[in-house]
Write a protein that holds these residues in place. Sequence first.
Motif, PDB file in Angstrom:
ATOM      1  N   PHE A 188      26.982  -2.775  49.755  1.00  6.00           N
ATOM      2  CA  PHE A 188      25.710  -3.407  50.088  1.00  6.00           C
ATOM      3  C   PHE A 188      24.742  -2.388  50.656  1.00  6.00           C
ATOM      4  CE2 PHE A 188      22.881  -5.620  53.034  1.00  6.00           C
ATOM      5  CZ  PHE A 188      22.421  -6.657  52.256  1.00  6.00           C
ATOM      6  N   LYS A 189      25.213  -1.597  51.596  1.00  6.29           N
ATOM      7  CA  LYS A 189      24.366  -0.592  52.248  1.00  6.29           C
ATOM      8  C   LYS A 189      23.901   0.466  51.248  1.00  6.29           C
ATOM      9  CE  LYS A 189      24.321   2.603  56.128  1.00  6.29           C
ATOM     10  NZ  LYS A 189      25.099   3.182  57.221  1.00  6.29           N
ATOM     11  N   ARG A 190      24.800   0.874  50.364  1.00 12.86           N
ATOM     12  CA  ARG A 190      24.500   1.924  49.397  1.00 12.86           C
ATOM     13  C   ARG A 190      23.392   1.512  48.418  1.00 12.86           C
ATOM     14  NH1 ARG A 190      29.421   2.771  48.386  1.00 12.86           N
ATOM     15  NH2 ARG A 190      29.641   1.263  46.708  1.00 12.86           N
ATOM     16  N   THR A 191      23.336   0.235  48.045  1.00  7.75           N
ATOM     17  CA  THR A 191      22.369  -0.195  47.033  1.00  7.75           C
ATOM     18  C   THR A 191      21.295  -1.132  47.572  1.00  7.75           C
ATOM     19  OG1 THR A 191      23.748  -2.046  46.381  1.00  7.75           O
ATOM     20  CG2 THR A 191      24.059   0.026  45.186  1.00  7.75           C
ATOM     21  N   ARG A 192      21.219  -1.253  48.870  1.00  8.01           N
ATOM     22  CA  ARG A 192      20.294  -2.213  49.480  1.00  8.01           C
ATOM     23  C   ARG A 192      18.860  -2.051  48.985  1.00  8.01           C
ATOM     24  NH1 ARG A 192      21.194  -1.788  55.174  1.00  8.01           N
ATOM     25  NH2 ARG A 192      20.045   0.124  54.956  1.00  8.01           N
ATOM     26  N   LYS A 193      18.405  -0.837  48.813  1.00  5.04           N
ATOM     27  CA  LYS A 193      17.006  -0.617  48.446  1.00  5.04           C
ATOM     28  C   LYS A 193      16.819  -0.233  46.985  1.00  5.04           C
ATOM     29  CE  LYS A 193      15.841   0.642  53.125  1.00  5.04           C
ATOM     30  NZ  LYS A 193      15.553   1.677  54.075  1.00  5.04           N
ATOM     31  N   THR A 194      17.897   0.011  46.270  1.00  4.35           N
ATOM     32  CA  THR A 194      17.739   0.528  44.903  1.00  4.35           C
ATOM     33  C   THR A 194      18.364  -0.331  43.811  1.00  4.35           C
ATOM     34  OG1 THR A 194      19.774   1.810  45.100  1.00  4.35           O
ATOM     35  CG2 THR A 194      17.697   2.917  45.715  1.00  4.35           C
ATOM     36  N   GLY A 195      19.056  -1.391  44.158  1.00  4.88           N
ATOM     37  CA  GLY A 195      19.734  -2.164  43.115  1.00  4.88           C
ATOM     38  C   GLY A 195      19.961  -3.596  43.522  1.00  4.88           C
ATOM     39  N   ASP A 196      21.085  -4.128  43.101  1.00  2.00           N
ATOM     40  CA  ASP A 196      21.479  -5.490  43.441  1.00  2.00           C
ATOM     41  C   ASP A 196      22.512  -5.432  44.563  1.00  2.00           C
ATOM     42  OD1 ASP A 196      19.914  -6.767  41.503  1.00  2.00           O
ATOM     43  OD2 ASP A 196      21.440  -6.423  39.957  1.00  2.00           O
ATOM     44  N   PRO A 197      22.076  -5.484  45.811  1.00  2.00           N
ATOM     45  CA  PRO A 197      23.024  -5.306  46.910  1.00  2.00           C
ATOM     46  C   PRO A 197      24.091  -6.385  46.989  1.00  2.00           C
ATOM     47  CG  PRO A 197      20.866  -5.907  47.753  1.00  2.00           C
ATOM     48  CD  PRO A 197      20.711  -5.668  46.294  1.00  2.00           C
ATOM     49  N   HIS A 198      23.758  -7.628  46.622  1.00  2.00           N
ATOM     50  CA  HIS A 198      24.785  -8.670  46.703  1.00  2.00           C
ATOM     51  C   HIS A 198      25.867  -8.457  45.645  1.00  2.00           C
ATOM     52  CE1 HIS A 198      22.051 -10.350  43.733  1.00  2.00           C
ATOM     53  NE2 HIS A 198      22.986 -11.198  43.371  1.00  2.00           N
ATOM     54  N   VAL A 199      25.495  -7.924  44.495  1.00  2.00           N
ATOM     55  CA  VAL A 199      26.488  -7.607  43.460  1.00  2.00           C
ATOM     56  C   VAL A 199      27.322  -6.408  43.908  1.00  2.00           C
ATOM     57  CG1 VAL A 199      26.811  -6.864  41.080  1.00  2.00           C
ATOM     58  CG2 VAL A 199      25.121  -8.622  41.622  1.00  2.00           C
ATOM     59  N   ALA A 200      26.684  -5.420  44.517  1.00  2.00           N
ATOM     60  CA  ALA A 200      27.413  -4.260  45.038  1.00  2.00           C
ATOM     61  C   ALA A 200      28.389  -4.693  46.130  1.00  2.00           C
ATOM     62  CB  ALA A 200      26.438  -3.220  45.573  1.00  2.00           C
ATOM     63  N   PHE A 201      28.000  -5.687  46.924  1.00  2.00           N
ATOM     64  CA  PHE A 201      28.900  -6.223  47.942  1.00  2.00           C
ATOM     65  C   PHE A 201      30.146  -6.801  47.279  1.00  2.00           C
ATOM     66  CE2 PHE A 201      30.641  -9.493  50.659  1.00  2.00           C
ATOM     67  CZ  PHE A 201      30.689  -8.873  51.898  1.00  2.00           C
ATOM     68  N   MET A 202      29.944  -7.582  46.211  1.00  2.00           N
ATOM     69  CA  MET A 202      31.084  -8.175  45.503  1.00  2.00           C
ATOM     70  C   MET A 202      31.978  -7.094  44.902  1.00  2.00           C
ATOM     71  SD  MET A 202      29.547 -11.600  43.655  1.00  2.00           S
ATOM     72  CE  MET A 202      28.126 -10.842  42.878  1.00  2.00           C
ATOM     73  N   GLN A 203      31.371  -6.079  44.306  1.00  2.00           N
ATOM     74  CA  GLN A 203      32.162  -4.985  43.733  1.00  2.00           C
ATOM     75  C   GLN A 203      33.012  -4.319  44.806  1.00  2.00           C
ATOM     76  OE1 GLN A 203      28.961  -2.627  42.112  1.00  2.00           O
ATOM     77  NE2 GLN A 203      29.567  -3.145  40.025  1.00  2.00           N
ATOM     78  N   GLY A 204      32.392  -3.993  45.920  1.00  2.00           N
ATOM     79  CA  GLY A 204      33.116  -3.332  47.006  1.00  2.00           C
ATOM     80  C   GLY A 204      34.196  -4.206  47.612  1.00  2.00           C
ATOM     81  N   MET A 205      33.920  -5.499  47.689  1.00  2.00           N
ATOM     82  CA  MET A 205      34.893  -6.395  48.296  1.00  2.00           C
ATOM     83  C   MET A 205      36.127  -6.576  47.407  1.00  2.00           C
ATOM     84  SD  MET A 205      34.412 -10.148  50.042  1.00  2.00           S
ATOM     85  CE  MET A 205      33.909 -11.059  48.606  1.00  2.00           C
ATOM     86  N   PHE A 206      35.942  -6.694  46.106  1.00  2.00           N
ATOM     87  CA  PHE A 206      37.076  -6.970  45.221  1.00  2.00           C
ATOM     88  C   PHE A 206      37.782  -5.720  44.713  1.00  2.00           C
ATOM     89  CE2 PHE A 206      34.503 -10.915  44.563  1.00  2.00           C
ATOM     90  CZ  PHE A 206      35.335 -11.718  45.313  1.00  2.00           C
ATOM     91  N   GLU A 207      37.198  -4.550  44.878  1.00  2.00           N
ATOM     92  CA  GLU A 207      37.805  -3.315  44.372  1.00  2.00           C
ATOM     93  C   GLU A 207      39.221  -3.080  44.897  1.00  2.00           C
ATOM     94  OE1 GLU A 207      39.178   0.567  43.973  1.00  2.00           O
ATOM     95  OE2 GLU A 207      38.401  -0.089  45.911  1.00  2.00           O
ATOM     96  N   PRO A 208      39.521  -3.331  46.180  1.00  2.00           N
ATOM     97  CA  PRO A 208      40.901  -3.094  46.644  1.00  2.00           C
ATOM     98  C   PRO A 208      41.873  -4.251  46.395  1.00  2.00           C
ATOM     99  CG  PRO A 208      39.471  -3.477  48.523  1.00  2.00           C
ATOM    100  CD  PRO A 208      38.602  -3.530  47.300  1.00  2.00           C
ATOM    101  N   ALA A 209      41.511  -5.212  45.555  1.00  2.00           N
ATOM    102  CA  ALA A 209      42.389  -6.369  45.299  1.00  2.00           C
ATOM    103  C   ALA A 209      43.742  -5.951  44.736  1.00  2.00           C
ATOM    104  CB  ALA A 209      41.706  -7.356  44.356  1.00  2.00           C
ATOM    105  N   HIS A 210      43.800  -4.807  44.069  1.00  2.00           N
ATOM    106  CA  HIS A 210      45.078  -4.341  43.507  1.00  2.00           C
ATOM    107  C   HIS A 210      46.125  -4.088  44.597  1.00  2.00           C
ATOM    108  CE1 HIS A 210      43.195  -0.559  44.646  1.00  2.00           C
ATOM    109  NE2 HIS A 210      44.411  -0.052  44.666  1.00  2.00           N
ATOM    110  N   LEU A 211      45.679  -3.916  45.834  1.00  2.00           N
ATOM    111  CA  LEU A 211      46.622  -3.692  46.928  1.00  2.00           C
ATOM    112  C   LEU A 211      47.495  -4.921  47.203  1.00  2.00           C
ATOM    113  CD1 LEU A 211      44.337  -1.648  49.356  1.00  2.00           C
ATOM    114  CD2 LEU A 211      46.138  -0.791  47.831  1.00  2.00           C
ATOM    115  N   LEU A 212      47.071  -6.083  46.724  1.00  2.00           N
ATOM    116  CA  LEU A 212      47.912  -7.270  46.836  1.00  2.00           C
ATOM    117  C   LEU A 212      49.205  -7.106  46.034  1.00  2.00           C
ATOM    118  CD1 LEU A 212      45.159 -10.019  46.548  1.00  2.00           C
ATOM    119  CD2 LEU A 212      46.546  -9.522  48.570  1.00  2.00           C
TER     120      LEU A 212
END
Length: 172
Positions: free
Chosen positions: A62-86
């Motif tokens: 979210f912080k990385r793309t707050r001003k340049t992209g879709d921050p809510h989508v970036a939040f989702m990407q960052g949140m689900f990326e470590p799901a493989h650790l399950l």
Amino acid sequence: MSAVFKKIIRDHKLSARLIPVFTLAPELELACTRVADFIGEKFMGETEPLVKEMLAGGLAGFKRTRKTGDPHVAFMQGMFEPAHLLYARRYVARDGERYHVWSPMFEPIPVFEARHSGLATGMADERCPESITRRSAAFQLAARALTGENFRLYFEDYDVAHALSDSEVVEG
């Protein structure tokens, strides 16, 4: 907001950092609540509870793309990326010589914990026998947490596979 999610926010001092996310995309509060309710607070990620690492990853995106992209989508990407650790480690309830093992994605971890409430739970350094890609693990968790338009955005245009060099099976 569930009691589990409130406790995680309070314990890890995430409230002030999550307010801008939920202000921009209020529906992400429901997604975060569902992730917290599914994973609980005891399942460990790389170094900290997995749910905390997932929220921190979402906040970083979210912080990385707050001003340049879709921050809510970036939040989702960052949140689900470590799901493989399950799938990278096993969550178990110890009953003397017997172990009850949580199977990823079949039931929420707190339900497993409640069923084995009298037993000690913890992590076992053994990966799940299933072969799964990072992308598939992320999609499985996203399907549990996201609704409607957010899942469509995540699924069609912005899934974590775009950020990964390949979608090969994750090795333990």
